[in-house]
Design an enzyme around this catalytic site. Structure first.
Site, PDB file in Angstrom:
ATOM      1  N   HIS A 176       1.345  -1.270  -0.425  1.00  0.00           N
ATOM      2  CA  HIS A 176      -0.522   0.178  -0.138  1.00  0.00           C
ATOM      3  C   HIS A 176       0.588   1.253  -0.159  1.00  0.00           C
ATOM      4  CE1 HIS A 176       0.886   0.319   4.262  1.00  0.00           C
ATOM      5  NE2 HIS A 176      -0.144   1.514   4.235  1.00  0.00           N
ATOM      6  N   HIS A 189       7.242  -2.291   2.208  1.00  0.00           N
ATOM      7  CA  HIS A 189       7.261  -1.429   1.710  1.00  0.00           C
ATOM      8  C   HIS A 189       8.612  -0.322   1.717  1.00  0.00           C
ATOM      9  CE1 HIS A 189       3.083  -2.241   3.156  1.00  0.00           C
ATOM     10  NE2 HIS A 189       3.452  -1.920   4.230  1.00  0.00           N
TER      11      HIS A 189
END
Ligand code: BG6
Length: 492
Positions: A187, A249
């Site tokens: 994300h 991430h």
């Protein structure tokens, strides 16, 4: 993002999406409550959902009504704005639930009912918000339930826990699904500010010529969190900060920061350049890493008394190619730290010689920086030395700043998960991770995984164990900032 129109959201809004049955595995979990269910509500409000049904799926014994209540309370807690009762009722009618302990036939029948309610031959979007150990079981179930044709599958990280398990998972996934059907979600790549790295680097002639080892001293990617494990100890104990945040991430964001200009704003072109960054990364060894654990972690419910899981990690890594050879990338993230922030900070080299006398302030406030704030309301700052007004020649740090709030379109921002769910429904892989890149990241991590340095304690509310300073000395961690951002406060 394969849509080349600058008014992205507006164009997307009119792009016809086929009807979808969204099957949300892990529907009662933390991510579903915080992000996925509210995200689906918001996409509906924004007019970006096609005709749809959502089937929540998990091992909890809920029925349709209790799942609707769960979705409502998730919206009340995490939603962005009020939803009028009639709109909520229309949304809730589209939700049903399947208890996965009742077996594959029940899954097939409940999803079949949602499909029939939509009519025609809708597509499926299976969102696997489940731990890595459960991902292959769910994919097996999808196969047995006949839910793989016309399906797109979003998989949550971590994608495996080491190289062998990542390879096994990828092989399993690819034996059932075409790679085109799989969307490995990270994300951070859906965050507006992460995409702005691409815009800033490749839409301007200003920065790219200096974006290399000749001008850049080092890069910091720093994501401290004030949160603890927040009831996720079961997941976190087996994962830790490195697997939870870095191998996913932070490395993905690093790739956007470090990659060569792609030949097109298209999934293959961007994927290729990201993979090249990962291939050029030098293996990360135990000496490059500081692991920490906050005092009190072992007393959290669900955590072992002698847990060796790191809740903090700081590391140094290198991309051994012509652009970056010798430039350290420093990464840090952890739980229960002093502040929550998500920044990428590019530290430029200082001038080779200075005419300004000692005491003028030159060099005193660190190097010039370009800083991306990856907070929801993203910001950007370029700091440099300038003259303090008045007599004499005193130098002070000044900055140019831009905040997303200054853009009239800021209301149209989609939260990262929303953006990525939407892209997956469109079949657009641009902002997703791919199997090859993920395997390479596990490969460079293997030395660390096999021989992790001991975890050092740190006080909750601090910036981590003292040893982290040694990693980048004589440079220093950019956070905490000496000066505050200007402009309105943002949801960091
Ligand atoms: C998740 C991690 O992927 O990212 C969490 O599992 C972490 O541990 C979260 O807190 C951070 O995401 P964001 O968008 O809140 O910075």
């Amino acid at each position: 993002m394969s849509r080349n129109d600058p008014d992205d959201v507006a164009v997307s809004a009119i792009a016809p999406l086929e009807p979808y049955v969204v099957v949300l595995f892990g529907a009662t979990g933390d991510l579903a409550r915080r992000k996925l269910l509210p995200g689906l509500v918001h996409l509906t409000q924004a007019g970006l959902m096609p005709d749809f049904r959502i089937v929540g799926a998990s091992l909890d014994p809920l029925d349709d009504d209790s799942f609707r209540n769960l979705a409502r309370s998730a919206w009340d807690e995490f939603g962005r704005r009020p939803v009028p009762d009639d709109e909520w009722a229309a949304f809730a009618r589209r939700l049903t639930y399947v208890d996965l302990t009742k077996g594959t036939e029940e899954l097939a029948s409940r999803v079949g009912a949602a499909r029939d309610a939509l009519g025609g031959t809708p597509r499926y979007l299976h969102y696997l918000s489940v731990p890595p150990s459960a991902a292959s079981t769910v994919i097996d179930q999808l196969w047995s339930a006949g839910l793989v044709g016309r399906a797109r599958v979003i998989m949550e990280k971590p994608f495996g826990t080491d190289l062998a398990s990542a390879r096994a998972l990828n092989a399993m996934v690819q034996s059932v699904l075409d790679e085109e059907q799989v969307f490995r979600i990270d994300h951070f790549l859906g965050k507006e500010a992460a995409q702005n790295i691409l815009a800033l680097r490749f839409a301007n002639g200003l920065f790219e010529p200096i974006w290399n080892r000749n001008n850049i001293d080092h890069v910091q990617i720093d994501v401290p969190e004030t949160l603890s494990v927040e009831g996720r100890a079961g997941f976190y104990e087996a994962t830790g900060a490195y697997r939870d945040m870095v191998v996913t991430h932070l490395f993905q964001v690093l790739a956007f920061t470090a990659m060569e200009p792609p030949t097109a704003l298209a999934p293959d072109a961007i994927g290729e350049e990201k993979d090249k960054v990962f291939r050029s990364m030098l293996p990360i060894g135990p000496g490059d890493v500081v692991r920490g654990q906050y005092d009190g972690y072992r007393s959290e419910p669900g955590v072992a008394d002698d847990s060796n899981t790191e809740t903090f990690v700081a590391l140094r890594c290198f991309i051994d190619n012509w652009r970056w050879s010798g430039v350290p990338f420093y990464l840090r993230t952890g739980k229960r730290m002093a502040e929550g922030a998500r920044i990428i900070s590019i530290a430029f080299k200082e001038p080779p010689r200075s005419m300004f006398p000692a005491g003028s302030g030159v060099g005193q406030f660190g190097p010039d920086h370009l800083t991306f704030d990856l907070a929801e309301a993203s910001r950007l700052s370029l700091s440099f030395y300038g003259k303090r007004p008045g007599p004499g020649m005193r130098l002070v740090k000044q900055s140019l700043q831009f905040s997303l709030y200054e853009d009239q379109a800021h209301e149209e921002v989609l939260e990262a998960y929303e953006r990525l769910i939407y892209d997956a429904m469109m079949g657009d892989h641009t902002l997703f991770a791919n199997a090859k890149g993920i395997e390479r990241l596990w490969e460079v991590s293997q030395g660390l995984i096999e021989e992790p340095p001991e975890v050092l304690p740190y006080a909750p509310g601090s910036w981590g164990p003292r040893a982290m300073h040694g990693l980048l000395a004589p440079a220093t961690w950019r956070l905490p900032f000496e000066r505050r951002w200007r402009g309105p406060a943002t949801g960091a």
